[in-house]
Design a protein around this motif. Structure first.
Motif, PDB file in Angstrom:
ATOM      1  N   ASP A 295      -0.059  25.153 -19.721  1.00 48.32           N
ATOM      2  CA  ASP A 295      -1.471  24.824 -19.550  1.00 48.32           C
ATOM      3  C   ASP A 295      -2.070  25.619 -18.390  1.00 48.32           C
ATOM      4  OD1 ASP A 295      -1.354  23.169 -21.695  1.00 48.32           O
ATOM      5  OD2 ASP A 295      -1.688  21.300 -20.605  1.00 48.32           O
ATOM      6  N   HIS A 296      -1.349  25.666 -17.280  1.00 45.98           N
ATOM      7  CA  HIS A 296      -1.825  26.456 -16.146  1.00 45.98           C
ATOM      8  C   HIS A 296      -2.125  27.895 -16.565  1.00 45.98           C
ATOM      9  CE1 HIS A 296      -1.297  29.377 -12.927  1.00 45.98           C
ATOM     10  NE2 HIS A 296      -1.828  28.474 -12.128  1.00 45.98           N
ATOM     11  N   ASP A 297      -1.195  28.477 -17.302  1.00 43.52           N
ATOM     12  CA  ASP A 297      -1.345  29.895 -17.616  1.00 43.52           C
ATOM     13  C   ASP A 297      -2.452  30.138 -18.633  1.00 43.52           C
ATOM     14  OD1 ASP A 297       0.622  30.353 -15.818  1.00 43.52           O
ATOM     15  OD2 ASP A 297       2.177  30.868 -17.266  1.00 43.52           O
ATOM     16  N   THR A 298      -2.633  29.193 -19.559  1.00 43.29           N
ATOM     17  CA  THR A 298      -3.744  29.336 -20.502  1.00 43.29           C
ATOM     18  C   THR A 298      -5.066  29.358 -19.743  1.00 43.29           C
ATOM     19  OG1 THR A 298      -2.502  28.285 -22.276  1.00 43.29           O
ATOM     20  CG2 THR A 298      -4.896  28.276 -22.488  1.00 43.29           C
ATOM     21  N   VAL A 299      -5.204  28.466 -18.774  1.00 48.73           N
ATOM     22  CA  VAL A 299      -6.419  28.447 -17.953  1.00 48.73           C
ATOM     23  C   VAL A 299      -6.525  29.738 -17.135  1.00 48.73           C
ATOM     24  CG1 VAL A 299      -7.584  27.273 -16.043  1.00 48.73           C
ATOM     25  CG2 VAL A 299      -6.521  25.924 -17.872  1.00 48.73           C
ATOM     26  N   ALA A 300      -5.420  30.133 -16.524  1.00 51.76           N
ATOM     27  CA  ALA A 300      -5.447  31.321 -15.655  1.00 51.76           C
ATOM     28  C   ALA A 300      -5.781  32.582 -16.447  1.00 51.76           C
ATOM     29  CB  ALA A 300      -4.107  31.477 -14.938  1.00 51.76           C
ATOM     30  N   TYR A 301      -5.126  32.758 -17.585  1.00 51.87           N
ATOM     31  CA  TYR A 301      -5.386  33.964 -18.384  1.00 51.87           C
ATOM     32  C   TYR A 301      -6.838  33.996 -18.856  1.00 51.87           C
ATOM     33  CZ  TYR A 301      -0.265  34.503 -18.637  1.00 51.87           C
ATOM     34  OH  TYR A 301       1.071  34.646 -18.336  1.00 51.87           O
ATOM     35  N   THR A 302      -7.359  32.823 -19.226  1.00 55.66           N
ATOM     36  CA  THR A 302      -8.746  32.763 -19.690  1.00 55.66           C
ATOM     37  C   THR A 302      -9.705  33.120 -18.556  1.00 55.66           C
ATOM     38  OG1 THR A 302      -8.129  31.097 -21.314  1.00 55.66           O
ATOM     39  CG2 THR A 302     -10.474  31.289 -20.782  1.00 55.66           C
ATOM     40  N   LEU A 303      -9.466  32.531 -17.380  1.00 53.03           N
ATOM     41  CA  LEU A 303     -10.364  32.815 -16.251  1.00 53.03           C
ATOM     42  C   LEU A 303     -10.240  34.262 -15.787  1.00 53.03           C
ATOM     43  CD1 LEU A 303     -10.205  29.589 -14.062  1.00 53.03           C
ATOM     44  CD2 LEU A 303     -11.963  30.314 -15.684  1.00 53.03           C
ATOM     45  N   ALA A 304      -9.066  34.859 -15.974  1.00 48.03           N
ATOM     46  CA  ALA A 304      -8.877  36.261 -15.581  1.00 48.03           C
ATOM     47  C   ALA A 304      -9.388  37.211 -16.662  1.00 48.03           C
ATOM     48  CB  ALA A 304      -7.398  36.524 -15.292  1.00 48.03           C
ATOM     49  N   GLY A 305      -9.855  36.638 -17.767  1.00 45.22           N
ATOM     50  CA  GLY A 305     -10.364  37.491 -18.855  1.00 45.22           C
ATOM     51  C   GLY A 305      -9.269  38.202 -19.611  1.00 45.22           C
ATOM     52  N   LEU A 306      -8.057  37.667 -19.545  1.00 44.66           N
ATOM     53  CA  LEU A 306      -6.906  38.318 -20.183  1.00 44.66           C
ATOM     54  C   LEU A 306      -6.465  37.618 -21.459  1.00 44.66           C
ATOM     55  CD1 LEU A 306      -4.733  38.713 -16.933  1.00 44.66           C
ATOM     56  CD2 LEU A 306      -6.051  40.518 -18.070  1.00 44.66           C
ATOM     57  N   ASP A 307      -7.156  36.545 -21.832  1.00 45.25           N
ATOM     58  CA  ASP A 307      -6.694  35.745 -22.960  1.00 45.25           C
ATOM     59  C   ASP A 307      -6.940  36.436 -24.295  1.00 45.25           C
ATOM     60  OD1 ASP A 307      -9.433  35.300 -22.160  1.00 45.25           O
ATOM     61  OD2 ASP A 307      -9.549  33.813 -23.756  1.00 45.25           O
ATOM     62  N   ASP A 308      -6.083  36.100 -25.230  1.00 43.35           N
ATOM     63  CA  ASP A 308      -6.216  36.606 -26.590  1.00 43.35           C
ATOM     64  C   ASP A 308      -7.096  35.641 -27.364  1.00 43.35           C
ATOM     65  OD1 ASP A 308      -5.841  37.112 -29.374  1.00 43.35           O
ATOM     66  OD2 ASP A 308      -4.050  38.268 -28.858  1.00 43.35           O
ATOM     67  N   GLU A 309      -8.358  36.007 -27.552  1.00 43.38           N
ATOM     68  CA  GLU A 309      -9.299  35.064 -28.170  1.00 43.38           C
ATOM     69  C   GLU A 309      -9.070  34.933 -29.663  1.00 43.38           C
ATOM     70  OE1 GLU A 309     -13.349  35.569 -26.974  1.00 43.38           O
ATOM     71  OE2 GLU A 309     -12.781  36.085 -24.930  1.00 43.38           O
ATOM     72  N   VAL A 310      -8.462  35.942 -30.267  1.00 37.65           N
ATOM     73  CA  VAL A 310      -8.211  35.866 -31.704  1.00 37.65           C
ATOM     74  C   VAL A 310      -7.065  34.898 -31.984  1.00 37.65           C
ATOM     75  CG1 VAL A 310      -7.546  37.158 -33.761  1.00 37.65           C
ATOM     76  CG2 VAL A 310      -9.071  38.204 -32.066  1.00 37.65           C
ATOM     77  N   ARG A 311      -5.940  35.105 -31.299  1.00 34.56           N
ATOM     78  CA  ARG A 311      -4.784  34.237 -31.537  1.00 34.56           C
ATOM     79  C   ARG A 311      -5.019  32.854 -30.940  1.00 34.56           C
ATOM     80  NH1 ARG A 311      -0.284  37.286 -29.382  1.00 34.56           N
ATOM     81  NH2 ARG A 311      -0.853  36.240 -27.466  1.00 34.56           N
ATOM     82  N   GLY A 312      -5.813  32.788 -29.872  1.00 39.52           N
ATOM     83  CA  GLY A 312      -6.144  31.486 -29.298  1.00 39.52           C
ATOM     84  C   GLY A 312      -5.218  31.051 -28.189  1.00 39.52           C
ATOM     85  N   TRP A 313      -4.170  31.805 -27.922  1.00 39.56           N
ATOM     86  CA  TRP A 313      -3.293  31.488 -26.787  1.00 39.56           C
ATOM     87  C   TRP A 313      -2.638  32.781 -26.330  1.00 39.56           C
ATOM     88  CZ3 TRP A 313       1.841  32.772 -27.653  1.00 39.56           C
ATOM     89  CH2 TRP A 313       2.223  32.910 -28.993  1.00 39.56           C
ATOM     90  N   GLY A 314      -2.100  32.757 -25.120  1.00 39.65           N
ATOM     91  CA  GLY A 314      -1.379  33.904 -24.597  1.00 39.65           C
ATOM     92  C   GLY A 314      -2.284  35.047 -24.174  1.00 39.65           C
ATOM     93  N   LEU A 315      -1.681  36.178 -23.913  1.00 37.15           N
ATOM     94  CA  LEU A 315      -2.382  37.331 -23.358  1.00 37.15           C
ATOM     95  C   LEU A 315      -2.804  38.316 -24.424  1.00 37.15           C
ATOM     96  CD1 LEU A 315       0.000  37.780 -20.353  1.00 37.15           C
ATOM     97  CD2 LEU A 315      -2.475  37.719 -20.122  1.00 37.15           C
ATOM     98  N   ARG A 316      -3.925  38.945 -24.179  1.00 39.86           N
ATOM     99  CA  ARG A 316      -4.405  39.990 -25.067  1.00 39.86           C
ATOM    100  C   ARG A 316      -3.471  41.198 -24.964  1.00 39.86           C
ATOM    101  NH1 ARG A 316      -9.737  39.990 -23.275  1.00 39.86           N
ATOM    102  NH2 ARG A 316      -9.150  41.648 -21.853  1.00 39.86           N
ATOM    103  N   ASP A 317      -3.394  41.978 -26.005  1.00 40.41           N
ATOM    104  CA  ASP A 317      -2.549  43.182 -26.011  1.00 40.41           C
ATOM    105  C   ASP A 317      -1.094  42.845 -25.664  1.00 40.41           C
ATOM    106  OD1 ASP A 317      -4.897  44.644 -26.466  1.00 40.41           O
ATOM    107  OD2 ASP A 317      -5.245  44.845 -24.318  1.00 40.41           O
ATOM    108  N   GLU A 318      -0.685  41.662 -26.045  1.00 37.57           N
ATOM    109  CA  GLU A 318       0.681  41.246 -25.742  1.00 37.57           C
ATOM    110  C   GLU A 318       1.662  42.007 -26.615  1.00 37.57           C
ATOM    111  OE1 GLU A 318       2.737  40.497 -23.695  1.00 37.57           O
ATOM    112  OE2 GLU A 318       2.404  38.369 -23.277  1.00 37.57           O
ATOM    113  N   THR A 319       2.852  42.234 -26.086  1.00 38.01           N
ATOM    114  CA  THR A 319       3.940  42.829 -26.866  1.00 38.01           C
ATOM    115  C   THR A 319       5.148  41.896 -26.768  1.00 38.01           C
ATOM    116  OG1 THR A 319       4.591  44.150 -24.941  1.00 38.01           O
ATOM    117  CG2 THR A 319       3.147  45.209 -26.558  1.00 38.01           C
ATOM    118  N   TRP A 320       6.142  42.120 -27.621  1.00 41.76           N
ATOM    119  CA  TRP A 320       7.227  41.154 -27.784  1.00 41.76           C
ATOM    120  C   TRP A 320       8.604  41.819 -27.733  1.00 41.76           C
ATOM    121  CZ3 TRP A 320       5.052  36.433 -27.698  1.00 41.76           C
ATOM    122  CH2 TRP A 320       3.677  36.390 -27.965  1.00 41.76           C
ATOM    123  N   THR A 321       8.687  42.869 -26.940  1.00 41.59           N
ATOM    124  CA  THR A 321       9.913  43.663 -26.878  1.00 41.59           C
ATOM    125  C   THR A 321      11.098  42.841 -26.367  1.00 41.59           C
ATOM    126  OG1 THR A 321       8.493  45.513 -26.289  1.00 41.59           O
ATOM    127  CG2 THR A 321      10.866  45.837 -26.052  1.00 41.59           C
TER     128      THR A 321
END
Lengths: 317, 317
Positions: free
Chosen positions: B47-73
């Motif tokens: 929950d903390h990170d969802t709020v933090a990423y959103t306030l930092a403008g880094l959230d993935d608005e399409v997926r609705g959670w996590g970071l934009r441009d995320e990778t899964w290596t």
């Protein structure tokens, strides 16, 4: 024939690959853990992983360390958060540390965790840790005692090393796996790794040197391959370390350093002139091409080393 | 004007973004930590990170959670090693957890670590943890008590929730930062988060409910925004949870659930018919467009909520 290899990082990994091509599952590699460190709470085992990645065929042969096709997303982002990352972990490498740290936290014994990881990577040979207990290689410099990776990675091996010590080696005891491997070995190989900070820590661990001496007493050949060629280390600071510690930066210096443990010594053709003097130390000698530039060269050197060790052992009877 | 927001994950983050646009550094967000977990030895605070990423403008608005441009290596490689990764951490997300775990292991107090992370991300508002001590939300299902993320992520919220508990909430005390924020608040907002597993754990932490009651006694408006619209949760299982726990899955059910704490309630236009009954509970009501589809909608709702709370507070004098 069972083969045991004492190994550090890159030189050890190349030798391991050559020997694995020759004897496969009959190879046990005893790796130096003195360079291990904890980063971000994760158990990072550099020498172990260099050997493992190489045996799994995942190593980056161009860069000479780490994983092929590596990416750096996590560490770049960590730096973006203001972290100072002098030890840059790649993304795929990081997965290894997460996987391992999980197993260790769940109570796994380090050697078992290493064997499990080897199996997960499809590695046929066995990679054994020199000990399950922490041993920390430290070097004395003008700035005092430094942790090995602080000296090696962070300070780019620039400070002159006045002394080396292996914290915890006295108290650490080697494992039943290492003792069993040595007890059943037909040949023991000392890799062309840095004798001072890759091989010495292995020999300093409680129980290993006596087990090797016992093997020699049973006429098991112990053959070292020089990592100093033409007076220079193939990689890393071994040459400068030998000089700074009052030894000779040459194949002769390496042979002297490893005596009286070894029975056989392999030196490069460019050092052929040193053969009589090394032979005069009381070890059998072989002059060979020792630069393992590719898989074929690694396999060829490994075959030559094994044949040298076993043939001359027969001849001595 | 100082604003305090009680927030869970996605709904809380959207509300936080709207309020941050309105009051910036005067916003303190008290986030639910009951969903936090340890993965691979890392401190993961969803929950903390969802709020933090959103306030930092880094959230993935399409997926609705996590970071934009995320990778899964990293996680792909972990799975390649045979790990069973039901909680898939992205590479950039992982950097957050590594950064945080480092700070915590170095002895950092969780709230200070959170504030430091917010600063590193360039977030102007303050994200506060409901407590520095661990609180663990657990849900009782036919399979017994499950950790929240086990239920939420691993089992896809499929088991019916019979009861909810917040382990450690009794013993956990909130922080001086949270108490100071509430003491200086001009308005307190309850985000349209899941009332049962996002808001209730915050209220269960020692010291928070009394501080809010004291604020209400000082005529500080406490305004809740319904996360149930047209009888359905905007996201997550809040609707099914309310029903299973014998409450009503509607804006009315949410208002009843939060009474007697709140003084104001905001419901969506589609639920306008419920306004008289909610008003009848003794709270001021506002009917608004509450679906925060984009930045503009978030800012507009936040402005409306603040104006509603402060204007009617004046009117009551």
């Amino acid at each position: 024939m069972n083969v045991v290899l004492l190994a550090g990082g890159v030189g050890g990994a190349k030798m391991a690959e050559g020997l694995a091509a020759a004897v496969g599952r009959d190879l046990s590699i005893v790796v130096n853990t003195g360079d291990d460190l904890e980063l971000h709470g994760l158990a990072v085992w550099p020498d172990h992983d260099t050997v493992a990645y190489t045996l799994a065929g995942l190593d980056d042969e161009v860069r000479g360390w780490g994983l092929r096709d590596e990416t750096w997303t996590v560490i770049d982002r960590l730096e973006g958060l203001g972290g100072q990352e002098w030890f840059r972990l790649g993304d795929r490498d990081l997965a290894t540390h997460l996987w391992r740290t999980d197993r260790l936290r769940a109570g796994g014994r380090p050697t078992e965790v290493a064997l499990e990881l080897g199996a997960a990577m499809g590695i046929e040979s066995r990679i054994l840790l020199m000990s399950d207990r922490p041993v920390r290689t430290q070097v004395l410099t003008d700035d005092g005692w430094l942790e090995f990776q602080e000296y090696f990675v962070h300070r780019h091996q620039e400070p002159t090393v006045q002394r080396v010590r292996f914290r915890g080696a006295e108290a650490a005891e080697t494992t039943t796996e290492v003792l069993a491997a040595i007890a059943h070995a037909g040949v023991i190989v000392v890799a062309p790794s840095n004798p001072i900070v890759s091989i010495d820590p292995i020999l300093a661990v409680g129980g290993i040197r006596p087990a090797l001496e016992e093997a020699r007493a049973r006429a098991v050949p112990i053959v070292a391959v020089s990592g100093i060629v033409g007076g220079k280390a193939l990689k890393g600071p071994a040459d400068r370390m030998l000089t700074a510690l009052g030894e000779e930066s040459s194949a002769l210096g390496v042979a002297r350093h490893l005596l009286p443990l070894i029975s056989h010594f392999v030196l490069d053709r460019v050092d052929g002139g040193l053969e009589p003097e090394i032979h005069g130390l009381g070890v059998d000698t072989l002059v060979e091409d020792t630069i393992m530039t590719d898989d074929a060269a690694r396999a060829r050197l490994a075959e030559a080393v094994l044949q040298f060790a076993t043939t001359s052992a027969d001849a001595r009877r």
